[in-house]
Design an enzyme around this catalytic site. Structure first.
Site, PDB file in Angstrom:
ATOM      1  N   ARG A 271     -11.088  44.957 -71.019  1.00 59.50           N
ATOM      2  CA  ARG A 271     -11.107  43.509 -70.625  1.00 59.50           C
ATOM      3  C   ARG A 271     -12.435  43.052 -69.816  1.00 59.50           C
ATOM      4  NH1 ARG A 271      -7.961  39.574 -66.633  1.00 59.50           N
ATOM      5  NH2 ARG A 271      -7.660  37.710 -68.013  1.00 59.50           N
ATOM      6  N   SER A 272     -13.252  43.963 -69.542  1.00 61.35           N
ATOM      7  CA  SER A 272     -14.249  43.852 -68.693  1.00 61.35           C
ATOM      8  C   SER A 272     -15.644  43.362 -69.263  1.00 61.35           C
ATOM      9  CB  SER A 272     -14.648  45.165 -67.679  1.00 61.35           C
ATOM     10  OG  SER A 272     -15.815  45.182 -67.133  1.00 61.35           O
TER      11      SER A 272
END
Length: 216
Positions: free
Chosen positions: A12-13
């Site tokens: 998700r980063s």
């Protein structure tokens, strides 16, 4: 002698994704092995993280990640849908997290095979480069994985049959990540020294050169 560095990575980063081109360039240029070790995002690892963070936190991450992508010439758009199921107003994180559990377990499986960097590079583009409308729909992920030599359907089936095996890998990654002295991603760890962020890769190379890093 081939040096080795761990890379703690979250699907998700944005900054984890933005670190991939430089990481792949490192592996191509230097006698270096990068062990990509997936961890769950802070939203899952630290309950209530976004409720406690400054309102400026998310705004700045969006601003800075978009700016870095433009500066580096990396195709970039936040994933649709978000890999985390989260209320964008209250920041409540849902109990069920089908997207991030699947992605992170797939990464853990590729890690066990010693090919997590290649796998992650293939599928991260589908999430982040803006080339598809919905990364989780159709055969987008399967086709990307296949190009990197992976059978996504077989991987999904193996994980469904024994999810705990891959959860144990992720838990071990998170334990070692925390022990390195940092909590964020991407974090590179070389000889127990953490280098947090895609903007610390030059510093990482400097340290590794001092320890004998050589060009291929």
């Amino acid at each position: 002698m081939t040096l080795s560095v761990d890379l703690f990575y979250s699907y998700r980063s944005p900054f984890s994704y933005l670190a991939l081109p430089k990481t792949l360039k490192l592996v191509a240029e230097y006698d270096l092995a990068v062990n990509l070790r997936p961890v769950y995002p802070l939203a899952v690892r630290v309950p209530g993280f976004f409720k406690k963070a400054s309102p400026n936190f998310i705004r700045y991450v969006v601003l800075d990640s978009t700016r870095v992508a433009q500066h580096e010439g990396i195709p970039f758009r936040f994933p649709r849908p978000d890999p985390i199921v989260q209320d964008k107003t209250t920041f409540d994180v849902a109990a069920e997290q089908p997207y991030i559990h699947r992605l992170t377990r797939l990464g853990a499986m590729a890690q066990l095979e010693g090919r997590s960097l290649a796998f992650t590079d293939a599928i991260a583009r589908v999430l982040w480069d803006g080339s598809v409308a919905g990364w989780n729909e159709g055969d987008h992920l399967a086709r990307a994985a296949e190009k990197a030599g992976f059978d996504l359907a077989a991987m999904d089936a193996a994980i469904s049959a024994d999810p705990d095996r891959y959860e144990q890998v992720i838990a071990e990654n998170e334990k070692d990540h925390a022990a390195s002295g940092h909590w964020g991603v991407p974090t590179f760890v070389f000889e127990n020294e953490p280098f947090f962020g895609q903007d610390r890769i030059d510093l990482l190379v400097w340290r590794m050169q001092d320890k004998g890093l050589t060009k291929r």
